[in-house]
Scaffold this motif. Structure first.
Motif, mmCIF file in Angstrom:
data_model
loop_
_atom_site.group_PDB
_atom_site.id
_atom_site.type_symbol
_atom_site.label_atom_id
_atom_site.label_comp_id
_atom_site.label_asym_id
_atom_site.label_seq_id
_atom_site.Cartn_x
_atom_site.Cartn_y
_atom_site.Cartn_z
ATOM 1 N N UNK A 10 7.566 10.238 1.484
ATOM 2 C CA UNK A 10 7.576 11.687 1.238
ATOM 3 C C UNK A 10 6.229 12.349 1.472
ATOM 4 N N UNK A 11 5.374 11.702 2.226
ATOM 5 C CA UNK A 11 4.055 12.239 2.549
ATOM 6 C C UNK A 11 3.823 12.062 4.050
ATOM 7 N N UNK A 12 2.984 12.891 4.653
ATOM 8 C CA UNK A 12 2.697 12.705 6.077
ATOM 9 C C UNK A 12 2.157 11.301 6.357
ATOM 10 N N UNK A 13 2.636 10.739 7.445
ATOM 11 C CA UNK A 13 2.216 9.403 7.877
ATOM 12 C C UNK A 13 1.813 9.546 9.334
ATOM 13 N N UNK A 14 0.546 9.313 9.619
ATOM 14 C CA UNK A 14 -0.019 9.565 10.944
ATOM 15 C C UNK A 14 -0.473 8.250 11.560
ATOM 16 N N UNK A 15 0.043 7.921 12.735
ATOM 17 C CA UNK A 15 -0.355 6.720 13.461
ATOM 18 C C UNK A 15 -1.238 7.110 14.632
ATOM 19 N N UNK A 16 -2.345 6.418 14.778
ATOM 20 C CA UNK A 16 -3.252 6.647 15.902
ATOM 21 C C UNK A 16 -3.120 5.459 16.845
ATOM 22 N N UNK A 17 -2.425 5.671 17.957
ATOM 23 C CA UNK A 17 -2.116 4.601 18.903
ATOM 24 C C UNK A 17 -3.154 4.638 20.016
ATOM 25 N N UNK A 18 -4.143 3.757 19.895
ATOM 26 C CA UNK A 18 -5.221 3.646 20.870
ATOM 27 C C UNK A 18 -5.185 2.220 21.395
ATOM 28 N N UNK B 211 0.829 -1.208 0.000
ATOM 29 C CA UNK B 211 0.000 0.000 0.000
ATOM 30 C C UNK B 211 0.866 1.262 0.000
ATOM 31 N N UNK B 212 1.907 1.271 0.812
ATOM 32 C CA UNK B 212 2.775 2.448 0.858
ATOM 33 C C UNK B 212 3.464 2.669 -0.479
ATOM 34 N N UNK B 213 3.930 1.606 -1.095
ATOM 35 C CA UNK B 213 4.595 1.745 -2.392
ATOM 36 C C UNK B 213 3.619 2.259 -3.446
ATOM 37 N N UNK B 214 2.373 1.811 -3.368
ATOM 38 C CA UNK B 214 1.366 2.254 -4.338
ATOM 39 C C UNK B 214 1.027 3.730 -4.146
ATOM 40 N N UNK B 215 0.881 4.130 -2.895
ATOM 41 C CA UNK B 215 0.464 5.511 -2.604
ATOM 42 C C UNK B 215 1.609 6.502 -2.709
ATOM 43 N N UNK B 216 2.818 6.024 -2.616
ATOM 44 C CA UNK B 216 3.974 6.921 -2.649
ATOM 45 C C UNK B 216 3.957 7.822 -3.881
ATOM 46 N N UNK B 217 3.590 7.273 -5.026
ATOM 47 C CA UNK B 217 3.599 8.044 -6.268
ATOM 48 C C UNK B 217 2.192 8.381 -6.760
ATOM 49 N N UNK B 218 1.192 8.180 -5.918
ATOM 50 C CA UNK B 218 -0.192 8.475 -6.294
ATOM 51 C C UNK B 218 -0.514 9.909 -5.875
ATOM 52 N N UNK B 219 -0.692 10.777 -6.849
ATOM 53 C CA UNK B 219 -0.944 12.182 -6.553
ATOM 54 C C UNK B 219 -2.294 12.406 -5.885
ATOM 55 N N UNK B 220 -3.189 11.439 -5.960
ATOM 56 C CA UNK B 220 -4.494 11.579 -5.318
ATOM 57 C C UNK B 220 -4.444 11.268 -3.824
ATOM 58 N N UNK B 221 -3.334 10.686 -3.380
ATOM 59 C CA UNK B 221 -3.160 10.382 -1.949
ATOM 60 C C UNK B 221 -2.126 11.342 -1.382
ATOM 61 N N UNK B 222 -2.570 12.211 -0.472
ATOM 62 C CA UNK B 222 -1.687 13.238 0.071
ATOM 63 C C UNK B 222 -1.027 12.820 1.372
#
Length: 345
Positions: free
Chosen positions: A98-106, A36-47
């Motif tokens: 190269x994009x923000x990566x946010x983890x929600x640790x609950x 998923x990360x490799x796919x989204x890395x170059x996907x301009x629709x995923x910020x």
């Protein structure tokens, strides 16, 4: 699917979905996250990317070391080697995204759970967060880049608190995670769903601005009363000297900490300290390389199978370590495993 991936607006969403195993990572999950990360890395629709854990009890309880133990016992250590190599490569890919990566640790985040969260750009904790690196009890070593981030904690220039957390496997909550820089935002658990909904609608920065609470609401850091003692003790250069300082202190905290260390695998304690000392002068990539070298060496030793048995299989907490004492561990042999730290300057 044990990893769910989808897009919500411009946010790529990842959810660890193995709640019966507290979202522990197996190789398929690691590969799913990486794909998923490799796919989204170059996907301009995923910020940006947001990762969560399903089930409400855990974000991620770590890597599936029971499966690694089974592979080793079956004479297939190369399968375990592959697991750790791909896990650490994933950790590096998260850090380099190269994009923000946010983890929600609950909930619980241990071991590999920190590897898929702490390397991100934002780490959100709730009041239910519980963070730990418990590997020294397993005949293993703190890994997933922890020998880098535990050597660079906020307000811990000597690395003593990082050493304390790595060697003892102590759990910390949201307040300590925030104080040490392991977490960046505090969001009450009852606001997480709204945070995620708003992130999809308007992005994580705006959602965090709306839902993040004052870090003081997380409470007082549990380690705060012991920081001076941790610094005085865990700044020592060897595990033997750490134990001597604890024994000489003569107070309840020192006695309890020494007792906790003496339950851990002696070889793991020495490996962890050597990795942390190297990590203080190394990049994340160098730390991950050293951790992989140590992991491959450790899982081939009897202590790994014994530690996982004692903690996770039989759960009797009565491991028989070899060697049984820290002063019997050959630290020079361990140092020889590692890539030398780069020269200063």
């Amino acid at each position: 699917m044990k990893v769910r991936s989808w897009t919500d607006g411009t946010v790529g969403r990842l959810e660890l979905d193995r709640p019966a195993a507290l979202n522990a990572l197996d190789l398929d999950m690691i590969r799913g996250l990486r794909e998923a990360l490799d796919r989204w890395r170059s996907d301009d629709d995923v910020a940006e990317v947001v990762i969560t854990g399903a089930g409400g009890r855990a974000f991620c309880s770590g890597g599936d070391v029971r499966a690694a133990r089974e592979a080793v016992l079956a004479g297939r250590a190369e399968l375990a080697d592959t697991f750790f190599a791909e896990e650490y490569a994933l950790n590096g890919a998260i850090a380099e995204l190269p994009k923000p990566y946010v983890a929600v640790i609950d909930g619980v985040a241990m071991g590999g759970g920190l590897g898929v969260s702490i390397h991100g750009s934002a780490r959100v904790v709730t009041e239910r967060a519980a963070l730990a690196m418990p590997e020294t009890a397993l005949g293993f070593t703190p890994d997933v880049g922890s020998t880098y981030f535990l050597s660079h904690l906020d307000g811990d220039p000597a690395g003593a608190v990082g050493r304390y957390l790595a060697l003892t496997g102590a759990r910390i909550g949201a307040a300590d995670a925030l104080a040490l820089g392991l977490a960046t935002h505090f969001v009450p658990a009852n606001a997480v769903d709204a945070l995620l909904d708003d992130a999809g609608a308007e992005g994580t920065a705006a959602a965090l601005a709306r839902h993040a609470a004052d870090p003081a609401e997380a409470g007082e850091p549990s380690l705060a009363p012991y920081r001076d003692r941790i610094e005085a003790t865990f700044s020592a250069g060897t595990v033997t000297e750490i134990l001597e300082r604890l024994d000489d202190a003569g107070d309840d905290w020192a006695a309890g900490t020494a007792a906790a260390l003496r339950i851990m695998c002696p070889t793991s304690l020495v490996v962890a300290l050597e990795l942390l000392k190297a990590g203080a002068a190394s990049t994340l990539g160098q730390c991950l390389e050293n951790e992989l070298r140590a992991a491959v060496w450790l899982i081939a030793r009897p202590d790994f199978a014994e530690g996982v048995r004692a903690v996770l299989v039989d759960k009797d907490r009565k491991a028989s370590w070899s060697p049984a004492r820290v002063d019997e561990v050959d630290a020079e042999q361990i140092r020889a495993l590692l890539v030398p730290a780069p020269a200063a300057g």
